[in-house]
Motif scaffolding. Structure first.
Motif, mmCIF file in Angstrom:
data_model
loop_
_atom_site.group_PDB
_atom_site.id
_atom_site.type_symbol
_atom_site.label_atom_id
_atom_site.label_comp_id
_atom_site.label_asym_id
_atom_site.label_seq_id
_atom_site.Cartn_x
_atom_site.Cartn_y
_atom_site.Cartn_z
ATOM 1 N N TRP A 71 0.799 -1.229 0.000
ATOM 2 C CA TRP A 71 0.000 0.000 0.000
ATOM 3 C C TRP A 71 0.833 1.283 0.000
ATOM 4 O O TRP A 71 0.297 2.362 -0.175
ATOM 5 C CB TRP A 71 -0.919 0.031 1.218
ATOM 6 C CG TRP A 71 -0.156 -0.111 2.501
ATOM 7 C CD1 TRP A 71 0.452 0.898 3.217
ATOM 8 C CD2 TRP A 71 0.114 -1.314 3.197
ATOM 9 N NE1 TRP A 71 1.086 0.380 4.324
ATOM 10 C CE2 TRP A 71 0.888 -0.990 4.335
ATOM 11 C CE3 TRP A 71 -0.221 -2.643 2.988
ATOM 12 C CZ2 TRP A 71 1.329 -1.933 5.248
ATOM 13 C CZ3 TRP A 71 0.220 -3.582 3.898
ATOM 14 C CH2 TRP A 71 0.979 -3.226 5.011
ATOM 15 N N GLN A 72 2.136 1.189 0.167
ATOM 16 C CA GLN A 72 2.936 2.395 0.335
ATOM 17 C C GLN A 72 3.252 3.096 -0.983
ATOM 18 O O GLN A 72 3.647 2.471 -1.959
ATOM 19 C CB GLN A 72 4.251 2.077 1.036
ATOM 20 C CG GLN A 72 4.087 1.894 2.510
ATOM 21 C CD GLN A 72 5.417 1.871 3.231
ATOM 22 O OE1 GLN A 72 6.430 1.471 2.691
ATOM 23 N NE2 GLN A 72 5.399 2.296 4.476
ATOM 24 N N ILE A 73 3.078 4.413 -0.970
ATOM 25 C CA ILE A 73 3.539 5.306 -2.023
ATOM 26 C C ILE A 73 4.397 6.344 -1.303
ATOM 27 O O ILE A 73 3.882 7.115 -0.499
ATOM 28 C CB ILE A 73 2.366 6.003 -2.751
ATOM 29 C CG1 ILE A 73 1.422 4.979 -3.365
ATOM 30 C CG2 ILE A 73 2.890 6.970 -3.792
ATOM 31 C CD1 ILE A 73 0.149 5.578 -3.933
ATOM 32 N N ASN A 74 5.678 6.345 -1.554
ATOM 33 C CA ASN A 74 6.591 7.195 -0.793
ATOM 34 C C ASN A 74 6.927 8.529 -1.454
ATOM 35 O O ASN A 74 7.390 9.450 -0.782
ATOM 36 C CB ASN A 74 7.877 6.427 -0.485
ATOM 37 C CG ASN A 74 7.595 5.241 0.405
ATOM 38 O OD1 ASN A 74 6.911 5.355 1.405
ATOM 39 N ND2 ASN A 74 8.095 4.081 0.036
ATOM 40 N N GLU A 75 6.756 8.628 -2.734
ATOM 41 C CA GLU A 75 7.108 9.856 -3.451
ATOM 42 C C GLU A 75 5.939 10.321 -4.300
ATOM 43 O O GLU A 75 5.310 9.489 -4.967
ATOM 44 C CB GLU A 75 8.335 9.612 -4.339
ATOM 45 C CG GLU A 75 9.594 9.266 -3.575
ATOM 46 C CD GLU A 75 10.089 10.370 -2.647
ATOM 47 O OE1 GLU A 75 9.876 11.569 -2.960
ATOM 48 O OE2 GLU A 75 10.650 10.044 -1.597
ATOM 49 N N PRO A 76 5.654 11.573 -4.276
ATOM 50 C CA PRO A 76 6.287 12.621 -3.479
ATOM 51 C C PRO A 76 5.865 12.521 -2.013
ATOM 52 O O PRO A 76 4.812 11.986 -1.699
ATOM 53 C CB PRO A 76 5.750 13.909 -4.105
ATOM 54 C CG PRO A 76 4.403 13.532 -4.637
ATOM 55 C CD PRO A 76 4.549 12.096 -5.089
ATOM 56 N N ASN A 77 6.680 13.054 -1.135
ATOM 57 C CA ASN A 77 6.403 13.004 0.299
ATOM 58 C C ASN A 77 5.540 14.212 0.693
ATOM 59 O O ASN A 77 6.020 15.202 1.240
ATOM 60 C CB ASN A 77 7.697 12.976 1.107
ATOM 61 C CG ASN A 77 7.433 12.651 2.563
ATOM 62 O OD1 ASN A 77 6.308 12.751 3.051
ATOM 63 N ND2 ASN A 77 8.478 12.256 3.266
ATOM 64 N N ILE A 78 4.268 14.105 0.403
ATOM 65 C CA ILE A 78 3.328 15.198 0.667
ATOM 66 C C ILE A 78 3.148 15.422 2.158
ATOM 67 O O ILE A 78 2.973 16.558 2.613
ATOM 68 C CB ILE A 78 1.982 14.919 -0.045
ATOM 69 C CG1 ILE A 78 2.221 14.865 -1.555
ATOM 70 C CG2 ILE A 78 0.937 15.977 0.317
ATOM 71 C CD1 ILE A 78 1.041 14.356 -2.352
ATOM 72 N N LEU A 79 3.222 14.357 2.938
ATOM 73 C CA LEU A 79 3.098 14.506 4.396
ATOM 74 C C LEU A 79 4.168 15.445 4.924
ATOM 75 O O LEU A 79 3.886 16.341 5.730
ATOM 76 C CB LEU A 79 3.186 13.134 5.076
ATOM 77 C CG LEU A 79 3.018 13.105 6.580
ATOM 78 C CD1 LEU A 79 1.665 13.667 6.994
ATOM 79 C CD2 LEU A 79 3.178 11.691 7.098
ATOM 80 N N ALA A 80 5.397 15.293 4.467
ATOM 81 C CA ALA A 80 6.484 16.186 4.914
ATOM 82 C C ALA A 80 6.279 17.602 4.405
ATOM 83 O O ALA A 80 6.643 18.569 5.086
ATOM 84 C CB ALA A 80 7.825 15.645 4.440
ATOM 85 N N GLU A 81 5.710 17.756 3.226
ATOM 86 C CA GLU A 81 5.433 19.097 2.696
ATOM 87 C C GLU A 81 4.419 19.833 3.564
ATOM 88 O O GLU A 81 4.569 21.021 3.840
ATOM 89 C CB GLU A 81 4.875 19.011 1.275
ATOM 90 C CG GLU A 81 5.839 18.580 0.221
ATOM 91 C CD GLU A 81 5.149 18.385 -1.117
ATOM 92 O OE1 GLU A 81 4.062 18.986 -1.345
ATOM 93 O OE2 GLU A 81 5.674 17.620 -1.947
ATOM 94 N N LEU A 82 3.385 19.139 3.988
ATOM 95 C CA LEU A 82 2.306 19.763 4.752
ATOM 96 C C LEU A 82 2.613 19.908 6.226
ATOM 97 O O LEU A 82 2.104 20.806 6.890
ATOM 98 C CB LEU A 82 1.009 18.957 4.553
ATOM 99 C CG LEU A 82 0.482 18.891 3.127
ATOM 100 C CD1 LEU A 82 -0.735 17.997 3.063
ATOM 101 C CD2 LEU A 82 0.156 20.277 2.605
ATOM 102 N N ASP A 83 3.436 18.985 6.741
ATOM 103 C CA ASP A 83 3.798 19.009 8.157
ATOM 104 C C ASP A 83 5.280 18.694 8.275
ATOM 105 O O ASP A 83 5.674 17.562 8.587
ATOM 106 C CB ASP A 83 2.962 17.990 8.940
ATOM 107 C CG ASP A 83 3.198 18.042 10.428
ATOM 108 O OD1 ASP A 83 3.819 19.035 10.917
ATOM 109 O OD2 ASP A 83 2.783 17.119 11.120
ATOM 110 N N PRO A 84 6.159 19.680 8.043
ATOM 111 C CA PRO A 84 7.591 19.428 7.967
ATOM 112 C C PRO A 84 8.247 18.998 9.278
ATOM 113 O O PRO A 84 9.397 18.594 9.274
ATOM 114 C CB PRO A 84 8.166 20.757 7.475
ATOM 115 C CG PRO A 84 7.118 21.763 7.688
ATOM 116 C CD PRO A 84 5.809 21.042 7.758
ATOM 117 N N GLU A 85 7.555 19.094 10.390
ATOM 118 C CA GLU A 85 8.174 18.709 11.668
ATOM 119 C C GLU A 85 8.143 17.264 11.843
ATOM 120 O O GLU A 85 7.803 16.385 12.092
ATOM 121 C CB GLU A 85 7.485 19.440 12.812
ATOM 122 C CG GLU A 85 7.763 20.908 12.741
ATOM 123 C CD GLU A 85 7.093 21.664 13.872
ATOM 124 O OE1 GLU A 85 6.717 21.070 14.885
ATOM 125 O OE2 GLU A 85 6.955 22.876 13.729
#
Length: 85
Positions: A71-85
């Motif tokens: 189930w994993q899609i790693n790129e692009p890392n939208i989670l890091a874009e929206l919540d960089p911490e």
């Protein structure tokens, strides 16, 4: 105007959509756990909204076989874009 949100009044709609898509459904009241299954793939969630989300991942990716982290899609890392911490 009404806004659709994650609330119990959406649960039945999610269950109807899952059943229409051919998923079997089970509710374990003792553990308060929802499960669905289709084509040998099983999904477990805390509520029907989450269950529909998991089933949608399956429907979009259409895995042919069970393998680790299908189930994993790693790129692009939208989670890091929206919540960089």
């Amino acid at each position: 105007m009404s806004q659709l949100s994650s609330y119990p009044n959406v649960f039945n709609t999610c269950l109807v959509l899952l059943r229409r898509d051919g998923f079997s459904l089970v509710y374990d009241k003792v553990n308060d756990e929802w499960t669905s299954e289709k084509n040998g793939f099983s999904f477990r969630a805390d509520n029907p909204i989450e269950l529909l989300g998991l089933a949608t991942i399956y429907g979009k990716l259409q895995p042919k076989e069970q393998k680790e982290y299908w189930w994993q899609i790693n790129e692009p890392n939208i989670l890091a874009e929206l919540d960089p911490e």
